[in-house]
Design a protein around this motif. Structure first.
Motif, mmCIF file in Angstrom:
data_model
loop_
_atom_site.group_PDB
_atom_site.id
_atom_site.type_symbol
_atom_site.label_atom_id
_atom_site.label_comp_id
_atom_site.label_asym_id
_atom_site.label_seq_id
_atom_site.Cartn_x
_atom_site.Cartn_y
_atom_site.Cartn_z
ATOM 1 N N PRO A 11 -27.704 -7.788 -23.010
ATOM 2 C CA PRO A 11 -28.409 -8.948 -23.338
ATOM 3 C C PRO A 11 -28.299 -9.986 -23.106
ATOM 4 N N CYS A 12 -29.214 -11.143 -22.712
ATOM 5 C CA CYS A 12 -29.009 -12.309 -22.259
ATOM 6 C C CYS A 12 -30.036 -13.274 -23.103
ATOM 7 N N GLU A 15 -28.638 -17.743 -20.732
ATOM 8 C CA GLU A 15 -27.298 -17.508 -20.119
ATOM 9 C C GLU A 15 -27.114 -18.028 -18.569
ATOM 10 N N ASP A 50 -33.848 -12.012 -23.774
ATOM 11 C CA ASP A 50 -34.230 -12.266 -24.931
ATOM 12 C C ASP A 50 -35.143 -13.510 -25.080
ATOM 13 N N ASN A 78 -37.859 -14.637 -28.384
ATOM 14 C CA ASN A 78 -36.235 -14.606 -28.732
ATOM 15 C C ASN A 78 -36.438 -13.610 -29.873
ATOM 16 N N HIS A 81 -30.179 -10.679 -30.823
ATOM 17 C CA HIS A 81 -29.180 -9.884 -30.105
ATOM 18 C C HIS A 81 -29.635 -8.456 -30.228
ATOM 19 N N ALA A 84 -32.537 -7.238 -28.692
ATOM 20 C CA ALA A 84 -32.658 -7.147 -27.430
ATOM 21 C C ALA A 84 -31.869 -5.950 -26.983
ATOM 22 N N CYS A 104 -23.111 -10.582 -22.170
ATOM 23 C CA CYS A 104 -23.185 -11.032 -20.866
ATOM 24 C C CYS A 104 -22.185 -12.026 -20.452
ATOM 25 N N ASP A 105 -21.535 -12.504 -21.428
ATOM 26 C CA ASP A 105 -20.688 -13.835 -21.182
ATOM 27 C C ASP A 105 -19.213 -13.340 -20.601
ATOM 28 N N GLN A 107 -16.831 -11.853 -22.292
ATOM 29 C CA GLN A 107 -15.875 -11.972 -23.331
ATOM 30 C C GLN A 107 -15.101 -10.609 -23.544
ATOM 31 N N LYS A 141 -13.345 -19.206 -35.851
ATOM 32 C CA LYS A 141 -14.083 -17.918 -35.262
ATOM 33 C C LYS A 141 -13.429 -16.596 -35.538
ATOM 34 N N ARG A 208 -14.997 -17.132 -23.501
ATOM 35 C CA ARG A 208 -16.488 -17.201 -22.862
ATOM 36 C C ARG A 208 -16.196 -17.677 -21.468
ATOM 37 N N GLU A 212 -22.245 -21.624 -24.124
ATOM 38 C CA GLU A 212 -21.834 -21.556 -25.240
ATOM 39 C C GLU A 212 -22.329 -20.404 -26.130
ATOM 40 N N HIS A 214 -23.905 -18.255 -29.169
ATOM 41 C CA HIS A 214 -25.231 -18.321 -29.924
ATOM 42 C C HIS A 214 -25.010 -17.913 -31.129
ATOM 43 N N TYR A 215 -23.863 -17.637 -31.550
ATOM 44 C CA TYR A 215 -23.582 -17.056 -33.054
ATOM 45 C C TYR A 215 -22.702 -18.011 -33.873
ATOM 46 N N LYS A 219 -25.736 -17.910 -38.266
ATOM 47 C CA LYS A 219 -26.403 -16.525 -37.722
ATOM 48 C C LYS A 219 -25.172 -15.445 -38.224
HETATM 49 N N1 UDP Z 1 -27.882 -13.100 -27.288
HETATM 50 C C1 UDP Z 1 -29.311 -12.639 -27.442
HETATM 51 N N2 UDP Z 1 -30.221 -13.299 -28.203
HETATM 52 C C2 UDP Z 1 -29.834 -14.036 -29.130
HETATM 53 C C3 UDP Z 1 -28.485 -14.665 -29.111
HETATM 54 C C4 UDP Z 1 -27.590 -14.017 -28.415
HETATM 55 O O1 UDP Z 1 -29.708 -11.781 -26.444
HETATM 56 O O2 UDP Z 1 -30.782 -14.659 -29.754
HETATM 57 C C5 UDP Z 1 -27.020 -12.630 -26.464
HETATM 58 C C6 UDP Z 1 -26.197 -13.529 -25.426
HETATM 59 O O3 UDP Z 1 -26.739 -13.784 -24.393
HETATM 60 C C7 UDP Z 1 -24.829 -12.892 -25.345
HETATM 61 C C8 UDP Z 1 -24.668 -11.755 -26.553
HETATM 62 O O4 UDP Z 1 -25.989 -11.702 -27.220
HETATM 63 O O5 UDP Z 1 -25.055 -11.832 -24.344
HETATM 64 C C9 UDP Z 1 -23.620 -12.409 -27.544
HETATM 65 O O6 UDP Z 1 -23.929 -13.792 -27.858
HETATM 66 P P1 UDP Z 1 -22.525 -14.780 -27.760
HETATM 67 O O7 UDP Z 1 -21.729 -14.581 -26.846
HETATM 68 O O8 UDP Z 1 -23.388 -16.112 -28.094
HETATM 69 O O9 UDP Z 1 -22.195 -14.706 -29.150
HETATM 70 P P2 UDP Z 1 -20.460 -14.569 -29.865
HETATM 71 O O10 UDP Z 1 -19.791 -13.821 -28.626
HETATM 72 O O11 UDP Z 1 -20.095 -15.964 -29.703
HETATM 73 O O12 UDP Z 1 -20.541 -13.953 -31.145
#
Ligand code: UDP
Ligand code: MG
Length: 322
Positions: A11-12, A15, A50, A78, A81, A84, A104-105, A107, A141, A208, A212, A214-215, A219
């Protein structure tokens, strides 16, 4: 045995910064797995856009033109996540034997995919990617994320501790999963309900690579609430228990005040009275809120609205070169 076809679902959302870096890593991994004879050459990397507002979809479309392993779908707007990932899984389930969903980041450790595929070849239908430590996350976090799993489990939504949405799922499981028609989806809590042989592999979570998160906290809280209310009715039971306890306490209070009145020692102050009324009022509002949350969920479910709408797909015959 025929080698399985793997679809990596990514899911992206906005990004553009990280996608050009991580797309290479995904391609290297899929090429390595193909060369090691673990998966079939028809395997793909499927990006799910997304409803991004930046250049993400353009990047995905260009990638699909450059290499046959890249494909992409785009959601009409959108939807978050979870939706998506669901869109990607449902799109892939008839085309492949196994899917691996991953952010997709960069991590989540891509190398854990080797172990996941091995576990599949050894007979597991679902392989959960579990974070062994969160050293690279900030304290806040880590604290909120671990609190999230704790709360979920206490509230009766059974989730694998420290497993997010990095998991291998076979198409057999996905076909059964497609019968779960709910609109409020919380994938990591739903797959354990489908059953089948499952196992976990452990990996370290990195920072990452770019862009940045998105959570943010709000959320995450919304996701926890959705998870709890879509998987468990424990909060409603807790309300019933709380109500019963308060009823018993109030009954004791009534008995006590009658005894005091009979003994002629009536309590004079109204402050205590006001406190009790306010307290009961507060509890009632909380209980109504929780009940309302469930009724809201029922309202959303009965409408049976689509859970995702795919507006665009990269062309299927884009395999001009490798
Ligand atoms: N993502 C998405 N839709 C959203 C928010 C996030 O598809 O509305 C995707 C985002 O591109 C990433 C994944 O969900 O690939 C996880 O998001 P993020 O890295 O921001 O979250 P975290 O790892 O910080 O919890
Ligand atoms: Mg992330």
């Amino acid at each position: 045995m025929k080698k399985p076809t793997l679809y990596i679902i990514i899911p992206c959302y906005n990004e553009e910064k990280v996608l050009p870096i991580t797309c290479e890593m995904f391609l290297d991994k899929i090429t390595e797995l193909i060369q090691n004879d673990k998966i079939d050459d028809s395997s793909k990397i499927m990006f799910v856009n997304d409803g991004s507002k930046d250049k993400t979809w353009e990047i995905i479309s260009d990638l699909a033109k450059k290499n046959k392993h890249y494909i992409g779908i785009s959601q009409s707007r959108n939807r978050g996540h979870q939706n998506a990932v669901l869109a990607g899984l449902m799109e892939a389930k008839d085309e492949c034997d196994i899917t691996i969903s991953i952010d997709c980041d960069g991590q989540d450790d891509i190398n854990a995919m080797n172990l996941m595929v091995d576990e599949y070849l050894n007979g597991s239908e679902i392989v959960y990617g579990v974070r062994s430590k969160r050293d690279t996350d900030t304290f806040f976090k880590r604290f909120t994320a671990e609190g999230f799993y704790w709360l979920m489990n206490k509230m009766g939504a059974e989730v694998v501790f420290n497993h997010a949405d990095y998991r291998l799922v076979s198409s057999r499981v996905l076909n059964e999963f497609s019968n779960y028609k709910e609109v409020n989806i919380f994938l990591r809590g739903m797959f354990p309900l489908v059953g089948f042989k499952s196992t976990s592999v452990y990996y370290e979570r990195h920072e990452r690579i770019a862009g940045e998160s998105h959570y943010p906290l709000n959320k995450m809280l919304a996701l926890a609430f959705d998870g709890i209310t879509s998987l468990s009715i424990k909060p409603i039971r807790m309300i019933t228990c709380l109500g019963s306890c308060i009823a018993i306490l109030s009954f004791c209070g009534v008995v006590w005040s009658i005894v005091m009145a009979l003994l002629g020692k009536t309590v004079a102050g109204w402050a205590s009275m006001v406190c009790i009324v306010a307290f009961i009022g507060g509890i009632q509002l909380v209980c109504l809120g929780v009940l309302g949350e469930y009724i809201g969920k029922i309202y959303l479910e009965v409408k049976h609205r689509p859970r995702y709408i795919i507006s665009e797909r990269t062309s299927k015959d884009n395999s001009i070169n490798d």
